[in-house]
Motif scaffolding. Structure first.
Motif, mmCIF file in Angstrom:
data_model
loop_
_atom_site.group_PDB
_atom_site.id
_atom_site.type_symbol
_atom_site.label_atom_id
_atom_site.label_comp_id
_atom_site.label_asym_id
_atom_site.label_seq_id
_atom_site.Cartn_x
_atom_site.Cartn_y
_atom_site.Cartn_z
ATOM 1 N N VAL A 158 0.834 -1.206 0.000
ATOM 2 C CA VAL A 158 0.000 0.000 0.000
ATOM 3 C C VAL A 158 0.863 1.248 0.000
ATOM 4 O O VAL A 158 0.352 2.359 -0.089
ATOM 5 C CB VAL A 158 -0.942 0.013 1.226
ATOM 6 C CG1 VAL A 158 -1.893 -1.169 1.179
ATOM 7 C CG2 VAL A 158 -0.151 0.010 2.530
ATOM 8 N N ASP A 159 2.173 1.059 0.112
ATOM 9 C CA ASP A 159 3.104 2.184 0.181
ATOM 10 C C ASP A 159 3.798 2.390 -1.159
ATOM 11 O O ASP A 159 4.072 1.432 -1.889
ATOM 12 C CB ASP A 159 4.163 1.939 1.264
ATOM 13 C CG ASP A 159 3.539 1.645 2.614
ATOM 14 O OD1 ASP A 159 2.721 2.468 3.063
ATOM 15 O OD2 ASP A 159 3.846 0.593 3.202
ATOM 16 N N GLN A 160 4.113 3.629 -1.462
ATOM 17 C CA GLN A 160 4.855 3.961 -2.668
ATOM 18 C C GLN A 160 6.339 3.972 -2.338
ATOM 19 O O GLN A 160 6.769 4.688 -1.423
ATOM 20 C CB GLN A 160 4.430 5.347 -3.190
ATOM 21 C CG GLN A 160 5.051 5.737 -4.524
ATOM 22 C CD GLN A 160 4.545 4.895 -5.682
ATOM 23 O OE1 GLN A 160 3.387 4.501 -5.702
ATOM 24 N NE2 GLN A 160 5.413 4.607 -6.634
ATOM 25 N N LEU A 161 7.129 3.165 -3.053
ATOM 26 C CA LEU A 161 8.564 3.160 -2.806
ATOM 27 C C LEU A 161 9.157 4.493 -3.244
ATOM 28 O O LEU A 161 8.920 4.964 -4.358
ATOM 29 C CB LEU A 161 9.245 2.020 -3.565
ATOM 30 C CG LEU A 161 8.774 0.601 -3.237
ATOM 31 C CD1 LEU A 161 9.701 -0.419 -3.902
ATOM 32 C CD2 LEU A 161 8.721 0.358 -1.738
ATOM 33 N N THR A 162 9.938 5.099 -2.360
ATOM 34 C CA THR A 162 10.545 6.402 -2.659
ATOM 35 C C THR A 162 12.046 6.331 -2.426
ATOM 36 O O THR A 162 12.515 5.738 -1.444
ATOM 37 C CB THR A 162 9.947 7.504 -1.774
ATOM 38 O OG1 THR A 162 10.105 7.138 -0.389
ATOM 39 C CG2 THR A 162 8.470 7.694 -2.071
ATOM 40 N N GLY A 163 12.807 6.947 -3.315
ATOM 41 C CA GLY A 163 14.250 7.011 -3.153
ATOM 42 C C GLY A 163 14.917 5.667 -3.326
ATOM 43 O O GLY A 163 14.291 4.651 -3.622
ATOM 44 N N GLU A 164 16.229 5.667 -3.133
ATOM 45 C CA GLU A 164 17.012 4.448 -3.253
ATOM 46 C C GLU A 164 17.138 3.774 -1.898
ATOM 47 O O GLU A 164 17.148 4.435 -0.861
ATOM 48 C CB GLU A 164 18.412 4.772 -3.788
ATOM 49 C CG GLU A 164 18.429 5.359 -5.192
ATOM 50 C CD GLU A 164 19.850 5.691 -5.639
ATOM 51 O OE1 GLU A 164 20.668 6.108 -4.787
ATOM 52 O OE2 GLU A 164 20.131 5.525 -6.833
ATOM 53 N N SER A 165 17.246 2.454 -1.911
ATOM 54 C CA SER A 165 17.527 1.749 -0.666
ATOM 55 C C SER A 165 18.908 2.118 -0.165
ATOM 56 O O SER A 165 19.855 2.205 -0.951
ATOM 57 C CB SER A 165 17.461 0.230 -0.892
ATOM 58 O OG SER A 165 16.149 -0.184 -1.151
ATOM 59 N N PRO A 166 19.064 2.366 1.141
ATOM 60 C CA PRO A 166 20.379 2.732 1.668
ATOM 61 C C PRO A 166 21.399 1.608 1.471
ATOM 62 O O PRO A 166 21.065 0.420 1.606
ATOM 63 C CB PRO A 166 20.109 2.948 3.158
ATOM 64 C CG PRO A 166 18.631 3.154 3.277
ATOM 65 C CD PRO A 166 18.011 2.363 2.179
ATOM 66 N N TYR A 167 22.604 2.003 1.158
ATOM 67 C CA TYR A 167 23.715 1.052 1.080
ATOM 68 C C TYR A 167 24.140 0.724 2.510
ATOM 69 O O TYR A 167 24.658 1.574 3.238
ATOM 70 C CB TYR A 167 24.873 1.663 0.300
ATOM 71 C CG TYR A 167 26.195 0.943 0.469
ATOM 72 C CD1 TYR A 167 26.366 -0.355 0.000
ATOM 73 C CD2 TYR A 167 27.277 1.568 1.107
ATOM 74 C CE1 TYR A 167 27.565 -1.013 0.154
ATOM 75 C CE2 TYR A 167 28.491 0.926 1.258
ATOM 76 C CZ TYR A 167 28.634 -0.371 0.792
ATOM 77 O OH TYR A 167 29.838 -1.024 0.945
#
Length: 338
Positions: A162-171
Motif C-alpha cells: 500500500v506504500d509507494q517506494l521512494t528514493g534508493e535503498s540505503p547502502y
C-alpha cells in the motif's frame, strides 16, 4: 464465458497461505477474473447434505464455457476439496467448464509426507491445465505419475504494497530476513560478522548483538520497510528437508525482496537461484560465511548497480505480472483445443 478464481478467507491475518491466495485473486481481478470465495473452517464433521449445499453456493455462478482456477492447496481436508472438484466436474460434463489448478504448494512434499503424494497426484490429474511453481516441481511430480500435459510456470511470487517506494535503498552491509526464528532456526545460531536484521518477533530472548529484531510487519507494509532499511535480502534454509522442498517451489520471501529493490543473497539450489544469476539480482552462495564475506566486499557503487537491476526487475512483481502472465497463459491453454 467468465473466468473465476477461488480465494480463501478466515485464516489468521499473517497467514502466508491466505496472503498468497488473496493477492493472486486481487491481481486476477485486475485482468477480469472473478472471485469464488470460501471460508476456511473445520469441515471434518459437516453433514454431507450441508457440505453439498455449501459447495453449490460457492459454484452457483458457473455457466456454459466458464473456466475455474482452483488455488491449491485449498488448505481444507482432501475430502472437501475433492467434493468441490466433483461438483466442478459435473459442470465440465454439462457445460464445457474448464478446470485450472494453480498449485502454490504440494502439501505432502512441503510437510515431508511422501505416502500421501499419490493421492495428490490423482487430484491434480483431474485438471485441464496446471500452474506449477517451477519446472523442477514438474520433474518431481512426473516421477509420481503426473499426467497433465498443459503446464504453465509461475516462476516468482508477486508482491502487494500500500506504500509507494521512494528514493534508493540505503547502502548498508546488513542482511535482512523476513521469517520467524521458530521456523528458521539458523537465526538463533547466527555467528557471522554481518548483522542479521529479522522482520519478525523473537520467540525467546536472544543475547546476540548481531541479530536485530525489527518486529513483525504486516505484509502490505513489509515491502516499504525492507526498501527503507536497505542492505540485502537473505534467502536461506538450514533444514535439509525444507531445503529440498525449496529446490522445487517458489519462495514468498524472494518476491518480497524483489519488490523492495534489495539485492538478494540466496542459498545455492533454491529454485530462484537461476533467476538471481541470470538477471544479476544478487549473489548465489553455498554458506552463510560466504554470504557474510560477499556482503562485506560489495562497494557502494556495486550495490547501486545491483539495486538498479533488482528495482527494474522488481517492477514486474510490484505490478503482479508473474501472476497475471501465468493466469492468462493458463486460460489460453485451457480454452484452445489441440
Amino acid at each position: 464465458m467468465t473466468v473465476y478464481i477461488t480465494n480463501m478467507h478466515g485464516q489468521m491475518r499473517n497467514s502466508t497461505a491466505q496472503i498468497a491466495q488473496n493477492m493472486a485473486a486481487q491481481f486476477a481481478d485486475e485482468i477480469g477474473i472473478r472471485e469464488l470465495g470460501y471460508y476456511f473452517y473445520d469441515a471434518s464433521a459437516e453433514p454431507a447434505g450441508e457440505l453439498s449445499a455449501r459447495l453449490d453456493g460457492i459454484l452457483s455462478s458457473l455457466t456454459v464455457d466458464d473456466i475455474v482456477i482452483l488455488q491449491e492447496p485449498t488448505w481444507m481436508e482432501m475430502q472437501w476439496q475433492q467434493r468441490l472438484v466433483d461438483k466442478i466436474n459435473a459442470y465440465r460434463q454439462e457445460y464445457r467448464v474448464k478446470l485450472i489448478m494453480f498449485v502454490h504448494d504440494v502439501a505432502p512434499l512441503m510437510f515431508d509426507n511422501p505416502t500421501r503424494v499419490p493421492e495428490w497426484i490423482d487430484f491434480y490429474n483431474q485438471a485441464d491445465v496446471l500452474i506449477l511453481p517451477m519446472p523442477q516441481m514438474k520433474q518431481e511430480l512426473d516421477k509420481w505419475g503426473l499426467k497433465v500435459k498443459k503446464i504453465v510456470y509461475q516462476q516468482a511470487w508477486d508482491a502487494l504494497t500500500v506504500d509507494q517506494l521512494t528514493g534508493e535503498s540505503p547502502y548498508r552491509t546488513v542482511l535482512n530476513f523476513a521469517g520467524s526464528p521458530s521456523k528458521f532456526t539458523f537465526v538463533n545460531d547466527w555467528h557471522e560478522k554481518v548483522p542479521l536484521e529479522v522482520f519478525a518477533d523473537p520467540t525467546a530472548p536472544l543475547d546476540n548483538p548481531q541479530v536485530r529484531f525489527q518486529g513483525y510487519v504486516a505484509n502490505e507494509h513489509l515491502i516499504e520497510c525492507l526498501h527503507q532499511n536497505g542492505g540485502f535480502g537473505l534467502l536461506w534454509e538450514a533444514s535439509p528437508t525444507v531445503y529440498e522442498y525449496m529446490k522445487l517451489n517458489v519462495n514468498f520471501k524472494f518476491g518480497s525482496y524483489l519488490a523492495a529493490g534489495l539485492p538478494i543473497v540466496i542459498h545455492r539450489g533454491i529454485a530462484q537461484a537461476d533467476l538471481v544469476e541470470k538477471y544479476h539480482l544478487g549473489k548465489v552462495v553455498d554458506s552463510l560465511a560466504e554470504a557474510s564475506e560477499w556482503v562485506q566486499s560489495v562497494t557502494e557503487e556495486q550495490y547501486r548497480q545491483l539495486a538498479d537491476h533488482v528495482y527494474r526487475f522488481g517492477w514486474l512483481n510490484r505490478q503482479g505480472m508473474f501472476t497475471k502472465r501465468a493466469l492468462t497463459e493458463a486460460v489460453f491453454q485451457a480454452r484452445l483445443e489441440e
